[in-house]
Scaffold this motif. Structure first.
Motif, mmCIF file in Angstrom:
data_model
loop_
_atom_site.group_PDB
_atom_site.id
_atom_site.type_symbol
_atom_site.label_atom_id
_atom_site.label_comp_id
_atom_site.label_asym_id
_atom_site.label_seq_id
_atom_site.Cartn_x
_atom_site.Cartn_y
_atom_site.Cartn_z
ATOM 1 N N THR A 260 9.409 0.688 -11.464
ATOM 2 C CA THR A 260 8.861 1.991 -10.751
ATOM 3 C C THR A 260 7.570 2.462 -11.361
ATOM 4 O O THR A 260 6.926 1.670 -12.054
ATOM 5 N N ARG A 261 7.201 3.646 -10.458
ATOM 6 C CA ARG A 261 5.818 4.073 -11.197
ATOM 7 C C ARG A 261 6.131 4.326 -12.709
ATOM 8 O O ARG A 261 4.954 4.323 -13.441
ATOM 9 N N GLU A 262 7.016 4.627 -13.056
ATOM 10 C CA GLU A 262 7.283 5.091 -14.569
ATOM 11 C C GLU A 262 7.154 3.846 -15.449
ATOM 12 O O GLU A 262 6.869 4.256 -16.553
ATOM 13 N N THR A 263 7.426 2.771 -14.788
ATOM 14 C CA THR A 263 7.363 1.595 -15.834
ATOM 15 C C THR A 263 6.147 0.777 -15.693
ATOM 16 O O THR A 263 5.979 -0.185 -16.573
ATOM 17 N N ALA B 76 12.040 1.122 6.653
ATOM 18 C CA ALA B 76 11.657 0.062 5.554
ATOM 19 C C ALA B 76 11.422 1.165 4.321
ATOM 20 O O ALA B 76 10.495 2.178 4.179
ATOM 21 N N THR B 77 12.455 1.236 3.260
ATOM 22 C CA THR B 77 12.547 2.096 2.272
ATOM 23 C C THR B 77 12.169 1.545 0.935
ATOM 24 O O THR B 77 12.381 2.135 -0.249
ATOM 25 N N SER B 78 11.921 0.348 0.678
ATOM 26 C CA SER B 78 11.884 -0.419 -0.488
ATOM 27 C C SER B 78 10.803 0.240 -1.563
ATOM 28 O O SER B 78 9.616 0.250 -1.193
ATOM 29 N N GLU B 79 11.209 0.683 -2.581
ATOM 30 C CA GLU B 79 10.401 1.126 -3.654
ATOM 31 C C GLU B 79 10.048 -0.132 -4.950
ATOM 32 O O GLU B 79 9.442 0.351 -5.784
ATOM 33 N N LEU C 52 1.778 1.069 -15.019
ATOM 34 C CA LEU C 52 0.681 1.857 -14.522
ATOM 35 C C LEU C 52 0.171 1.475 -13.295
ATOM 36 O O LEU C 52 -0.628 2.160 -12.636
ATOM 37 N N ASN C 53 0.277 0.094 -13.130
ATOM 38 C CA ASN C 53 -0.429 -0.470 -11.877
ATOM 39 C C ASN C 53 0.762 -0.541 -10.787
ATOM 40 O O ASN C 53 0.710 -1.452 -9.879
ATOM 41 N N TYR C 54 1.542 0.053 -10.615
ATOM 42 C CA TYR C 54 2.581 0.083 -9.661
ATOM 43 C C TYR C 54 2.175 0.172 -8.160
ATOM 44 O O TYR C 54 0.964 0.785 -8.123
ATOM 45 N N ASN C 55 2.636 -0.809 -7.400
ATOM 46 C CA ASN C 55 2.375 -0.929 -6.125
ATOM 47 C C ASN C 55 3.907 -1.239 -5.222
ATOM 48 O O ASN C 55 4.084 -2.298 -5.339
ATOM 49 N N GLY C 56 4.546 -0.030 -4.913
ATOM 50 C CA GLY C 56 5.733 -0.156 -4.059
ATOM 51 C C GLY C 56 5.665 -0.978 -2.842
ATOM 52 O O GLY C 56 4.410 -0.751 -2.144
ATOM 53 N N ILE C 57 6.474 -1.721 -2.240
ATOM 54 C CA ILE C 57 6.670 -2.421 -1.184
ATOM 55 C C ILE C 57 6.342 -1.629 -0.033
ATOM 56 O O ILE C 57 5.437 -1.876 0.874
ATOM 57 N N ARG D 78 -3.511 4.612 -8.113
ATOM 58 C CA ARG D 78 -3.427 5.729 -7.728
ATOM 59 C C ARG D 78 -1.827 5.837 -7.081
ATOM 60 O O ARG D 78 -0.945 4.944 -6.847
ATOM 61 N N THR D 79 -1.126 7.283 -7.133
ATOM 62 C CA THR D 79 0.167 7.294 -6.664
ATOM 63 C C THR D 79 -0.004 7.418 -5.088
ATOM 64 O O THR D 79 -0.634 8.035 -4.487
ATOM 65 N N GLY D 80 1.054 6.617 -4.509
ATOM 66 C CA GLY D 80 0.992 6.581 -2.864
ATOM 67 C C GLY D 80 2.053 7.476 -2.487
ATOM 68 O O GLY D 80 2.762 8.122 -2.949
#
Length: 934
Positions: free
Chosen positions: A298-301, A286-289, A303-308, A354-356
């Protein structure tokens, strides 16, 4: 091979010689042998099976005359008389249709599918041998009306008629009468620790509510798996399957599936068997970001990024609230506040996460299953009265997706059953126990690796402080955020480094979710059930009575449930009766009436009656019309009642009355002493979720608008059993070579069990428009996931039709279509999710021939699924439509008693997925060798 079986089973065989010996062969109407056909003495529990060449030898202790019967799944049964000793009798069986097959599940008594009062799906030895899927369990996804959702390579969840996630506690799975649900999770985990393919006799599936006969958990349907009895099926069987799995994300990897069965009948009184299975491969990665908060980006777009499939980025804070705290918090190094007074006004009110770490850094994607079972069978009177002991153990490694993604490593489950039975009754008692092994939560692993190198408070303080100071220095918003994240990320553990590996290992071995991610459990349940059929005592109708009792003992050591000070025990029981009457109205018209009712009682809830009535009308022996109405219910699960888990996103608190105050937490209060004299630390119990909470959706609306009128008091009711009323009609018929099976249903749900996100302030009473509002403004609140019942009206309806026929002479062609629709007013209840999770349209087709040339057969299966929306606590998202083709060709070598199969799943190579957040399903290519020394 037969000579070594007694040594293999470690028993000494005492040979007995019958007074009458009958031998012969069983072939089909094309003169091809039928291996594994049953040969029994009519009226006695004595029999044998044919070998790979269709030959049999039957010993019987009585003199002729008597009759013997030959039968095999998919063929019409034939009976012949035995008049002399040493007689040779040959059988020719005519192939029937799927509607002629006998099932037990629908009425708890043998009957043809054609006459079943409700919809039944079935696969037997013929279908298992010829399935185009990788194994018999995967072959279930070709059945009409069935959804098989792939959690991972070794964990697939079966469901019918919607309303399910991978934690599918609406669907029951029985293996030789034993519930296969894990005590800790309260739902089946596919076939991870289930049956080996070489021991499977048949699989039956009842879609829809079946509570009238099977109790509370038989709400969406039941899967019945039956194994081979060593009295009827003795010998040594083995299957080895080698191949590869292919996925873009994980590459091409080896795959092995091995199963062995050994069974021996030592006499007409005693028989035994042993099974072993081993599977190993690489899971679908499972690699969905994709950003869960934005469904894009993405993280760059964000601030509250939460990748799958990125874990650790679930932790986020409001930047302004952090800055406010820094204005009053003293830096011990300087003795001054971290930020000057008023600096917080420069911080925007935005969430920052935070960055995961990507999932690939938190698991090795190993998929493994090791299982064994054994059985001792005793017939003291050499008739159909049988006493048996069966033991099963299994361990495995897989990925489970519930609230989070879990790596289930070395999970262990065991079952032990003692059963007494004959053709009129059974009484069984069994134990199911599990151990979590080395399993862990991948989300919390990512969170706590982050915390190992920098605590959350420090990370957000550095971020907020740097942002404000950068802004004071003239940086614009984007520049200030970039500088803030760069500063906060100082010291991050990079995957593969010694520091990362040490933090990873520490986390997965620590059961405290504040610092670790280990999943602990040693729960169990005890179950007893029985049934008696009065058909030989009462002649005017077939009457059955039965009942069951179950006791749960939950023991997660306080990591899942609120069992901090010892196991949580509770019980439930039920009893039922059924009356079935056949009426021959005239030579061409038969009416079959069935009525059943069951009473169930849980320790925590009032008793509940669930009746079922059905009628089946058979016209000219070839057409059957059926109708049924039944009610069903399901009790809240162990998690619904007793969970107590801080899952970061929210705290899950079960709503058993004794559970509400068992969960508690200590929370720091901002600006303590300034707001109504609040202490610096407040202890809040889970009861706040149910008696002092706002709905989370309304809190989010208030935070966006600042209007207190947007706040809605929640205070959800404590959970109670869910109910369904189901009506179904159907038709089964034969039109020359064409068979048809059609059904349609309508389900209406009451007290639909649901989870509701609520926010409880640490002080104040919801609705007071003062202290509770101040608590929300300062972030002095706790988010809970409460277990309750929805007031929303939920209905669903659907239909399915399956057809099969012979084309081009002797080729089998089958197709089925299923329609499913949810009837629910989402606009009226925007915060309620039903988890319907099934496509509106499904189409499946198979084409093959078991003997296209001598000993050569093939089968091709096609599946289409319409797109649908997946809802679960892990996340919601659209599942695109998919088309899948599986194929296999097999060749039998009778002199070696062997069948070789070359197969491929997802032959087209178009990767797809069946649930939000899982890995894409790739292709599998394999070659198998099966030996049957029966």
């Amino acid at each position: 091979m037969k000579k070594i079986l007694p040594l293999f089973l470690l028993f000494i065989c005492g040979l007995t010689h019958g007074q009458t010996i009958v031998s012969g062969t069983v072939v089909d109407d094309a003169n091809l042998p039928i291996p594994g056909a049953n040969i029994i003495v009519v009226g006695a529990a004595v029999g044998t099976v044919t070998d790979f060449d269709g030959k049999f030898i039957l010993n019987y202790t009585k003199n002729p005359p008597f009759s013997i019967q030959a039968s095999s799944v998919g063929f019409e049964t034939v009976t012949k008389a035995v008049t002399t000793n040493n007689e040779t009798i040959n059988f020719i069986l005519i192939e029937g249709t799927a509607l002629d097959e006998v099932v037990i599940s629908a009425s708890r008594t043998p009957e043809r599918i054609f006459e079943s009062p409700v919809t039944v799906e079935r696969i037997g030895l013929k279908e298992i041998k010829n399935t185009a899927s990788a194994d018999f369990y995967d072959g279930l996804e070709n059945l009409k009306g069935v959804d098989v959702n792939t959690n991972s390579l070794t964990f697939k969840s079966v469901n019918t008629r919607g309303f399910a996630t991978f934690s599918n506690n609406r669907f029951m799975q029985l293996v030789d009468g034993m519930d296969n649900s894990t005590p800790a999770l309260n739902f089946p985990i596919g076939n991870l620790v289930g049956m080996t393919e070489t021991d499977v006799l048949s699989v039956e599936l009842l879609p829809g509510a079946s509570s009238a006969l099977y109790g509370a958990n038989a709400f969406n349907g039941i899967l019945f798996m039956r194994s081979k009895n060593p009295f009827e099926y003795e010998g040594l069987s083995a299957s080895i399957k080698r191949g590869v799995t292919s996925q873009e994300a994980s590459g091409t990897n080896p795959y092995t599936d091995l199963s062995i069965r050994a069974a021996h009948k030592f006499s007409e009184k005693f028989a035994a068997k042993f099974n072993f299975g081993y599977l190993e491969g690489t899971d679908w990665a499972a690699t969905s970001e994709v950003d869960r908060n934005m469904e894009a980006g993405t993280r760059e777009t964000n601030l509250n990024y939460n990748g799958i499939n990125v874990y650790g980025d679930e932790v986020s804070q409001n930047l302004k609230q952090v800055a406010i705290l820094l204005e009053s918090a003293i830096n011990p190094a300087t003795g001054q506040p971290y930020l000057p007074a008023g600096a917080s006004t420069l911080a925007p009110s935005v969430q920052v996460s935070r960055t995961g770490y990507n999932e690939k850094y938190l698991t090795n994607n190993e998929a493994k299953s090791i299982k064994a079972d054994w059985g001792l069978y005793y017939r003291p009177f050499e008739n159909d009265f049988e006493v048996s002991y069966v033991g099963k153990v299994g361990t495995g490694t897989t990925i489970y997706q519930g609230l989070n993604r879990y790596y289930i490593d070395n999970f262990f489950q065991e079952q032990h059953k003692i059963e007494f039975r004959n053709k009129n009754f059974f009484l069984r008692t069994y134990l199911v126990a599990d151990k979590a092994g080395d399993s862990y939560d991948m989300v919390f692993t990512g969170i706590n690796i982050n915390r190992a190198w920098k605590p959350d408070l420090n990370w957000f303080a550095e971020y907020a402080g740097t942002y404000v100071l950068s802004t004071l220095g003239g940086a614009n918003d984007a520049q200030a955020h970039a500088a803030a994240r760069a500063q906060a990320e100082t010291g991050r553990f990079e995957p593969g480094t010694p520091e990362y590996i040490a933090a990873f290992n520490k986390s997965i071995n620590d059961p405290d979710l504040l610092t670790g991610s280990k999943f602990q459990d040693a729960s169990k349940y005890y179950h007893t059930d029985g049934n008696y059929n009065f058909s030989e005592l009462i002649k005017f109708a077939e009457i059955q009575v039965g009942g069951s009792y179950r006791k749960y003992s939950l023991n997660s050591f306080g990591t899942i449930y609120t069992d901090y000070d010892g196991s949580i025990d509770y019980f439930e029981y039920g009893m039922y009766t059924q009356i079935q009457k056949n009426l021959e109205l005239n030579e061409s018209l038969d009416l079959k009436l069935t009525g059943s009712v069951r009473y169930d009682k849980s320790e925590f809830f009032d008793g509940f009656f669930s009746p079922r009535i059905s009628a089946g009308l058979t016209l000219n022996k070839n057409h059957n019309f059926r109708a049924s109405v039944q009610t069903g219910f399901r009790n809240p699960t162990t998690q619904d009642l007793f969970i107590g888990l801080d899952a970061n996103r929210a705290i899950l608190v079960g709503s058993a009355p004794t559970n509400l105050d068992r969960y508690s937490g200590d929370y720091n209060v901002s600006g303590s002493g300034q707001i109504g004299g609040q202490p610096s630390v407040i202890t809040q119990t889970g009861a706040a979720a149910y008696n002092n909470s706002y709905s989370e959706a309304s809190v989010l609306a208030y935070q966006a608008s600042g209007d207190v009128n947007d706040l809605v008091v929640s205070n959800p009711d404590l959970i109670k059993p869910e109910q369904v009323t189901s009506a179904e009609i159907g038709y089964r018929g034969k039109l020359k070579s064409l068979t048809i099976d059609f059904s349609a249903y309508f389900n209406s749900y009451k007290d639909f069990i649901a989870q509701e996100y609520v926010v409880a302030p640490l002080y104040g009473q919801v609705g007071d428009n003062s202290l509770s509002i101040d608590a929300l403004n300062r972030g002095d609140d706790v988010t809970y996931n409460a277990y309750t019942n929805s007031k929303a009206a939920v209905n669903s309806y659907g239909a399915s039709i399956g057809v099969s026929t012979k084309v081009f002479g002797d080729f089998d062609l089958g197709a089925n279509y299923t329609f499913a629709k949810l009837d629910f007013d989402q606009e009226k209840y925007p915060d309620f999710t039903t988890n319907f999770n099934t496509p509106e349209h499904k189409f499946k087709a198979t084409f093959g021939n078991t003997n296209v040339f001598k000993n050569l057969g093939f089968n091709i299966a096609y599946r289409f699924s319409d797109d649908y929306y997946w809802e679960s606590t892990f996340g919601n998202g659209l599942i695109p439509e998919y088309h899948v083709v599986d194929a296999q060709v097999n060749y039998t070598i009778p002199c070696f008693k062997s069948t070789f199969k070359l197969g491929a799943t997802n032959l087209l190579g178009d990767e797809y997925y069946t649930a939000y957040g899982t890995g894409f399903i790739g292709s599998m290519y394999y070659l198998s060798w099966t030996i049957n020394n029966l």
